[in-house]
Design a protein around this motif. Structure first.
Motif, PDB file in Angstrom:
ATOM      1  N   CYS A 165       0.836  -1.210   0.000  1.00 50.49           N
ATOM      2  CA  CYS A 165       0.000   0.000   0.000  1.00 50.49           C
ATOM      3  C   CYS A 165       0.861   1.248   0.000  1.00 50.49           C
ATOM      4  O   CYS A 165       0.576   2.212  -0.704  1.00 50.49           O
ATOM      5  N   PHE A 166       1.937   1.225   0.794  1.00 48.90           N
ATOM      6  CA  PHE A 166       2.812   2.395   0.846  1.00 48.90           C
ATOM      7  C   PHE A 166       3.463   2.630  -0.507  1.00 48.90           C
ATOM      8  O   PHE A 166       3.592   3.761  -0.961  1.00 48.90           O
ATOM      9  N   ILE A 167       3.877   1.543  -1.154  1.00 54.76           N
ATOM     10  CA  ILE A 167       4.529   1.681  -2.457  1.00 54.76           C
ATOM     11  C   ILE A 167       3.566   2.304  -3.467  1.00 54.76           C
ATOM     12  O   ILE A 167       3.981   3.077  -4.328  1.00 54.76           O
ATOM     13  N   LYS A 168       2.282   1.983  -3.297  1.00 52.18           N
ATOM     14  CA  LYS A 168       1.321   2.534  -4.250  1.00 52.18           C
ATOM     15  C   LYS A 168       0.908   3.965  -3.959  1.00 52.18           C
ATOM     16  O   LYS A 168       0.147   4.556  -4.711  1.00 52.18           O
ATOM     17  N   MET A 169       1.410   4.526  -2.873  1.00 52.95           N
ATOM     18  CA  MET A 169       0.983   5.862  -2.472  1.00 52.95           C
ATOM     19  C   MET A 169       1.335   6.920  -3.492  1.00 52.95           C
ATOM     20  O   MET A 169       2.438   6.930  -4.010  1.00 52.95           O
ATOM     21  N   PHE A 173      13.258   6.922  11.752  1.00 53.78           N
ATOM     22  CA  PHE A 173      11.871   7.277  11.479  1.00 53.78           C
ATOM     23  C   PHE A 173      11.482   8.603  12.108  1.00 53.78           C
ATOM     24  O   PHE A 173      11.015   9.522  11.440  1.00 53.78           O
ATOM     25  N   LEU A 174      11.661   8.697  13.421  1.00 53.34           N
ATOM     26  CA  LEU A 174      11.208   9.898  14.132  1.00 53.34           C
ATOM     27  C   LEU A 174      11.870  11.192  13.651  1.00 53.34           C
ATOM     28  O   LEU A 174      11.176  12.195  13.448  1.00 53.34           O
ATOM     29  N   PRO A 175      13.198  11.212  13.457  1.00 50.50           N
ATOM     30  CA  PRO A 175      13.806  12.479  13.011  1.00 50.50           C
ATOM     31  C   PRO A 175      13.205  12.990  11.700  1.00 50.50           C
ATOM     32  O   PRO A 175      12.976  14.190  11.563  1.00 50.50           O
ATOM     33  N   VAL A 176      12.976  12.089  10.751  1.00 49.39           N
ATOM     34  CA  VAL A 176      12.434  12.541   9.462  1.00 49.39           C
ATOM     35  C   VAL A 176      11.040  13.118   9.644  1.00 49.39           C
ATOM     36  O   VAL A 176      10.680  14.149   9.063  1.00 49.39           O
ATOM     37  N   LEU A 177      10.286  12.465  10.484  1.00 44.28           N
ATOM     38  CA  LEU A 177       8.931  12.934  10.761  1.00 44.28           C
ATOM     39  C   LEU A 177       8.963  14.351  11.328  1.00 44.28           C
ATOM     40  O   LEU A 177       8.221  15.242  10.912  1.00 44.28           O
ATOM     41  N   ARG A 178       9.870  14.529  12.291  1.00 43.80           N
ATOM     42  CA  ARG A 178       9.944  15.833  12.960  1.00 43.80           C
ATOM     43  C   ARG A 178      10.425  16.916  12.014  1.00 43.80           C
ATOM     44  O   ARG A 178       9.986  18.058  12.081  1.00 43.80           O
ATOM     45  N   GLU A 179      11.304  16.526  11.130  1.00 44.88           N
ATOM     46  CA  GLU A 179      11.825  17.484  10.163  1.00 44.88           C
ATOM     47  C   GLU A 179      10.715  18.003   9.262  1.00 44.88           C
ATOM     48  O   GLU A 179      10.678  19.176   8.899  1.00 44.88           O
ATOM     49  N   TYR A 180       9.772  17.102   8.954  1.00 47.02           N
ATOM     50  CA  TYR A 180       8.673  17.532   8.102  1.00 47.02           C
ATOM     51  C   TYR A 180       7.780  18.536   8.801  1.00 47.02           C
ATOM     52  O   TYR A 180       7.193  19.397   8.172  1.00 47.02           O
ATOM     53  N   SER A 185       5.081  16.927  -4.310  1.00 47.13           N
ATOM     54  CA  SER A 185       5.684  15.777  -4.955  1.00 47.13           C
ATOM     55  C   SER A 185       6.803  15.183  -4.097  1.00 47.13           C
ATOM     56  O   SER A 185       6.879  13.968  -3.913  1.00 47.13           O
ATOM     57  N   ASN A 186       7.649  16.055  -3.566  1.00 51.32           N
ATOM     58  CA  ASN A 186       8.722  15.574  -2.696  1.00 51.32           C
ATOM     59  C   ASN A 186       8.167  14.902  -1.451  1.00 51.32           C
ATOM     60  O   ASN A 186       8.670  13.864  -1.014  1.00 51.32           O
ATOM     61  N   LYS A 187       7.116  15.521  -0.915  1.00 51.95           N
ATOM     62  CA  LYS A 187       6.507  14.968   0.280  1.00 51.95           C
ATOM     63  C   LYS A 187       6.036  13.544   0.013  1.00 51.95           C
ATOM     64  O   LYS A 187       6.234  12.627   0.821  1.00 51.95           O
ATOM     65  N   ARG A 188       5.399  13.397  -1.136  1.00 50.67           N
ATOM     66  CA  ARG A 188       4.888  12.072  -1.479  1.00 50.67           C
ATOM     67  C   ARG A 188       6.021  11.059  -1.538  1.00 50.67           C
ATOM     68  O   ARG A 188       5.938   9.963  -0.990  1.00 50.67           O
ATOM     69  N   GLN A 189       7.109  11.448  -2.220  1.00 48.63           N
ATOM     70  CA  GLN A 189       8.254  10.553  -2.325  1.00 48.63           C
ATOM     71  C   GLN A 189       8.850  10.254  -0.950  1.00 48.63           C
ATOM     72  O   GLN A 189       9.152   9.107  -0.621  1.00 48.63           O
ATOM     73  N   ASP A 190       9.022  11.330  -0.181  1.00 46.73           N
ATOM     74  CA  ASP A 190       9.654  11.164   1.125  1.00 46.73           C
ATOM     75  C   ASP A 190       8.855  10.235   2.026  1.00 46.73           C
ATOM     76  O   ASP A 190       9.413   9.365   2.698  1.00 46.73           O
ATOM     77  N   PHE A 191       7.540  10.433   2.036  1.00 47.17           N
ATOM     78  CA  PHE A 191       6.743   9.599   2.922  1.00 47.17           C
ATOM     79  C   PHE A 191       6.607   8.181   2.405  1.00 47.17           C
ATOM     80  O   PHE A 191       6.549   7.227   3.183  1.00 47.17           O
ATOM     81  N   LYS A 192       6.557   8.066   1.104  1.00 51.78           N
ATOM     82  CA  LYS A 192       6.536   6.724   0.539  1.00 51.78           C
ATOM     83  C   LYS A 192       7.773   5.972   1.029  1.00 51.78           C
ATOM     84  O   LYS A 192       7.701   4.837   1.508  1.00 51.78           O
ATOM     85  N   LEU A 214       9.715   6.729   3.632  1.00 49.60           N
ATOM     86  CA  LEU A 214       9.744   6.593   5.078  1.00 49.60           C
ATOM     87  C   LEU A 214       8.887   5.422   5.546  1.00 49.60           C
ATOM     88  O   LEU A 214       9.321   4.577   6.332  1.00 49.60           O
ATOM     89  N   LEU A 215       7.646   5.381   5.040  1.00 48.34           N
ATOM     90  CA  LEU A 215       6.728   4.341   5.488  1.00 48.34           C
ATOM     91  C   LEU A 215       7.126   2.973   4.957  1.00 48.34           C
ATOM     92  O   LEU A 215       7.015   1.969   5.658  1.00 48.34           O
ATOM     93  N   THR A 216       7.588   2.959   3.706  1.00 49.12           N
ATOM     94  CA  THR A 216       8.062   1.690   3.165  1.00 49.12           C
ATOM     95  C   THR A 216       9.239   1.184   3.996  1.00 49.12           C
ATOM     96  O   THR A 216       9.333  -0.010   4.293  1.00 49.12           O
ATOM     97  N   GLY A 217      10.098   2.111   4.386  1.00 48.81           N
ATOM     98  CA  GLY A 217      11.226   1.739   5.235  1.00 48.81           C
ATOM     99  C   GLY A 217      10.765   1.162   6.556  1.00 48.81           C
ATOM    100  O   GLY A 217      11.304   0.164   7.041  1.00 48.81           O
ATOM    101  N   MET A 218       9.756   1.786   7.134  1.00 55.03           N
ATOM    102  CA  MET A 218       9.230   1.283   8.402  1.00 55.03           C
ATOM    103  C   MET A 218       8.685  -0.131   8.221  1.00 55.03           C
ATOM    104  O   MET A 218       8.952  -1.020   9.040  1.00 55.03           O
ATOM    105  N   ALA A 219       7.928  -0.336   7.147  1.00 55.66           N
ATOM    106  CA  ALA A 219       7.386  -1.666   6.889  1.00 55.66           C
ATOM    107  C   ALA A 219       8.521  -2.676   6.705  1.00 55.66           C
ATOM    108  O   ALA A 219       8.486  -3.780   7.262  1.00 55.66           O
TER     109      ALA A 219
END
Lengths: 433, 443
Positions: free
Chosen positions: A429-433, B322-329, B395-402, B404-409
């Motif tokens: 799901c994250f990849i598809k974001m 994870f947390l530092p990137v979140l806070r930076e945003y 656009s950057n936000k989308r990439q960054d969070f993608k 970040l969250l993918t990394g967490m997973a």
């Protein structure tokens, strides 16, 4: 567990003939020597609530368990016949076990499932009426019956047979055996423990081991409950991700769908812990069984101390009586005795009196020698039989616990796989974001 | 939030100024760039305002150079194709690494190596390698904000750390800070306008950043916006900027929630870890009193230990990455909000002047003063810059969070994989023993 009980039998009665065709024996995986279980199939099928008046005439609600039995012949012929059944309460099981312990002091008797829920982690209810608790108890009671019915010695017991087949009047029959009189007094047992001198080393080692087993299993159960508590917390907090992702997805355009779906997976993750921990309770039950078994093992060792002690007492008594006889006969006082003192103070007694006393002593000595013989036999028999049964117990324990540990590992692997699955889904799901 | 790609440069607005109808002009007159501005054909270095002051145009983002750019149709078309630099056309690469501690009599501080590779002609050399400290990054950021007020400047990690609470020289802190500085610099280098800023050039190339004396620099364009805007009352935001503001507020809130959840998870995991360790030792101590069961019990203890190690790694990663990137945003969002506010001020100034001018015109029929037109230009410029930056930011936000969250997973998957293999090796161990036993029994 039931299967293991049947398999794990040191065949002391290995020569008894099977009562049914070999085919059905092989199908059930039952080995030679467990007479009762070969003749009938036993299970505790259901549990129900009843209300009634108790001994102090107060209304109470209690649970009864349905015991179903079917003869092996009926089973091998076809599955059409209905099983025989009767209802028993937990207290009746307790009575049965007490009877067995007293009547067969050389046997490590299988324990009952716990009376009250213990080692409970926070979410699990400690209520005896809780359906999950009742269900686990039902399983435990069945396990108890199967273990007992597959024991080479216990399975032949009439009272046990009666318990399984006659619903009414069973209590009276048990009391009539007078087993309660034979039960050891705690005080006597304790005294024996402290004062006995020549115990069989193997039994002392076994007694020490039973302490260790009890200590370790209870420590483990406590630690496991704490771990379960914490793990529950970790999983449930992840549920918050589900909510916040959902809220966040509402303000996003392209990212919205991916976030929303990922949130659902987080919810699923948080919910999965309930089933995982419920399954782990089965493992905890296996540990609890052996926690109780430790007590049963210790009881057998204490019995040895008691019989040995009684033997020593009887021997001691005999020796002192023989000494008294010698003194009377020879007139030489070697040990301090009241008689000796009075003799010194008040002079020797008349020969007729001495004759009378000697005769009495001879009788007592004869009795004493019989007692010593009896006690020797009792002690010896107990040692022999108990040693055999303790070996059986040890093998059973090793096998059961080893399997329990393997099953625990399997459960953990299953939990890991579920975790990987959920997070992989979320990742998609994250990849598809 | 999406805005249609402007036809011109980021700073040229929806339409070239030439085509926008001036609110004060009569309906039938198409607007010309303005009677008072002299434009050089083709040249983008020289432009002169009516009052004779030369306009500094070395940075294409300064408002006045707008007029020059308008003439260069070719350039406009080329730039219309990408709002932001794609990797194929990138010609400036920067990296921050290699932290070192410096001890002097006055203070102790950390410097980082800043490496640059570039083919741009604005730089004298193709490669640079300098050492900079946090102060220098802060200086750069301030200079960028001052000189490019209409643009969103990426945030820096927190400047102040409480001396007693956080160890400024711990490996973890330095590592986290360095990653954030690297990100900051990369974002600036990737920005089509900011990356041409001479302050950045100096930051990347100068041996010594002589901050106090300053460089022979720049325009007061930015400053004028700050100075003047104060006096005017704020007007309502146009709808699209309103929506941006609302989005930023909600987004910031959600990030805060996620931060709290992550912290809570770390805490729960730590308590779980404590109990798990204890749990493992109970198995070990039980193994001591057993014979046949010794190996299985020790095996379980060892599997539990494996899980403990895996859990430690997972928690550490959440804290460190994870947390530092979140806070930076969250800081980034604050920056964006500031830009929105500045835009509001610039609009306020324009509309204020406009109102005053309209009143006067009605009274004495004088032509529209130049200042009002300049303000209008500023506002339009600002709006355009902002919209373009917003797009990049989204656009950057989308990439960054993608990421970040993918990394967490990934880290969680990793954790479970390690645990699983720990338990599987136990089963293998026990099963091997079982086959051993069986063969010895049959023999």
């Amino acid at each position: 567990m039931a299967e293991d009980g049947r398999d794990e039998l040191l065949g002391t009665d290995g020569d008894s003939e099977p009562l049914v065709a070999g085919r059905s024996l092989r199908n059930k995986g039952v080995e030679q020597g467990c007479s009762l279980l070969r003749r009938m199939e036993i299970c505790v099928a259901e549990a129900e609530k009843r209300s009634g008046r108790n001994t102090v005439n107060m209304q109470e609600i209690f649970t009864v368990y349905l015991i179903e039995t079917r003869s092996m012949e009926a089973v091998s012929e076809g599955h059409n016949s209905a099983p025989d059944s009767l209802w028993r309460r937990y207290s009746e099981f307790e009575l049965l076990r007490s009877y067995l312990i007293v009547t067969y002091p050389h046997v490590v008797v299988a324990p009952l499932p716990e009376k009250r829920a213990e080692f409970v982690w926070h979410k699990l209810s400690a209520d005896n009426m809780d359906p999950d608790f009742v269900e686990r108890r039902r399983v435990g009671l069945e396990n108890f019956l199967v273990r007992v019915a597959s024991h080479s010695v216990l399975s032949n017991d009439k009272i046990l047979y009666h318990f399984l087949t006659e619903e009414h009047g069973w209590r009276e029959v048990v009391y009539e055996t007078g087993f309660q009189a034979k039960a050891e007094s705690r005080l006597r047992a304790l005294s024996a423990t402290f004062r006995v001198r020549n115990t069989d080393k193997r039994f002392m080692d076994m007694k020490h081991y039973s302490d260790e087993l009890q200590s370790h299993t209870s420590q483990l159960l406590r630690a496991r409950a704490r771990v379960a508590d914490r793990l529950y917390g970790v999983f449930k907090v992840h549920g918050n991700y589900g909510r916040v992702f959902s809220e966040w997805s509402a303000i996003e355009k392209e990212m919205g769908d991916g976030l929303q779906s990922a949130g659902h997976h987080m919810d699923a993750y948080a919910a999965s812990i309930d089933d995982i921990l419920e399954e782990e309770e089965h493992y905890a039950d296996q540990l609890k069984e052996y926690l109780s078994y430790a007590e049963a093992l210790r009881a057998v060792c204490r019995k040895h101390e008691l019989t040995q002690f009684e033997l020593e007492m009887a021997s001691q008594d005999l020796i002192s009586k023989k000494q008294q006889r010698e003194e009377l006969a020879t007139g030489i006082v070697r040990t301090f005795s009241f008689k000796g003192m009075t003799n010194k103070l008040f002079g020797q007694e008349a020969p007729e009196q001495r004759e009378a006393r000697l005769k009495l002593l001879e009788e007592l000595i004869a009795e004493g020698e019989d007692t010593v013989k009896e006690k020797t036999v009792e002690c010896q028999e107990h040692v022999e039989r108990a040693w055999v049964d303790m070996q059986r117990f040890e093998e059973q324990k090793d096998k059961d616990l080893r399997e329990a540990l393997i099953n625990y590992a399997v459960m953990q692997i299953s939990m890991c796989k579920k975790g990987i699955q959920v997070w992989s889904n979320a990742k998609e799901c994250f990849i598809k974001m | 939030m999406s805005v249609a790609a402007p036809r011109g440069l980021a700073s040229s607005g929806q339409k070239p100024i030439a085509e926008v109808l001036h609110p004060l002009a009569a309906a039938e007159e198409p607007l010309s760039p303005g009677p008072d501005v002299t434009v050089d054909d083709g040249g983008d270095q020289e432009a002169v305002l009516t009052n004779g002051t030369p306009v500094e145009t070395s940075s294409p983002a300064s408002a006045s150079s707008l007029f020059n750019r308008l003439q260069l149709e070719d350039d406009l078309e080329a730039d219309a194709r990408d709002l932001y630099v794609s990797t194929e056309t990138r010609d400036l690469f920067v990296t921050v690494d290699d932290p070192k501690k410096h001890v002097s009599t006055m203070e102790t501080y950390i410097t980082y190596r800043v490496s640059t590779k570039t083919t741009r002609i604005e730089f004298d050399l193709p490669e640079y390698c300098v050492r900079r400290r946090y102060q220098d990054f802060d200086w750069l950021r301030i200079k960028l904000e001052d000189s490019q007020p209409t643009h969103l400047i990426p945030p820096l990690p927190e400047k102040f750390v409480m001396k007693g609470v956080v160890d400024r020289f711990s490996e973890e802190f330095v590592e986290t800070r360095m990653k954030a500085l690297d990100k900051f610099l990369k974002r600036v280098a990737d920005h089509p306008v900011l990356s041409f800023n001479p302050h950045l050039n100096a930051f990347l190339s100068a041996k010594d950043l002589n901050k106090r004396q300053g460089l022979a620099l720049l325009t007061k364009v930015g400053e004028s916006v700050k100075q003047v805007a104060g006096g005017y009352k704020l007007r309502p935001r146009p709808a699209e900027f309103c929506a941006m503001g609302e989005y930023l507020d909600t987004f910031s809130q959600k990030l805060g929630t996620i931060d709290r959840i992550a912290q809570r998870i770390i805490k729960e995991q730590s308590e779980y870890l404590t109990e798990l360790r204890e749990y493992g030792t109970v198995y070990s101590s039980w193994a001591g009193s057993e014979e046949e069961l010794r190996r299985p019990l020790e095996g379980v203890a060892s599997s539990v230990t494996t899980c403990c190690g895996a859990l430690e790694d997972l928690s550490e990663n959440m804290s460190q990455d994870f947390l530092p990137v979140l806070r930076e945003y969250v800081l980034y969002i604050e920056s964006m909000k500031n830009v929105l506010r500045k835009r509001d001020q610039s609009q306020a100034e324009y509309e204020g002047r406009l109102e005053a001018a309209v009143l006067r015109k009605q009274e004495d029929r004088t032509p529209l003063p130049l200042e009002v037109e300049k303000c209008q230009d500023k506002v339009e410029c600002f709006n355009a810059d902002l919209k373009a930056d917003w797009e990049r930011w989204q656009s950057n936000k989308r990439q960054d969070f993608k990421q970040l969250l993918t990394g967490m997973a990934d880290k969680n998957i990793n954790y479970y994989e390690k645990c699983q293999s720990g338990w599987e090796s136990l089963i293998t161990l026990l099963q091997d023993k079982q086959t051993e036993d069986k063969t010895s029994e049959t023999n």
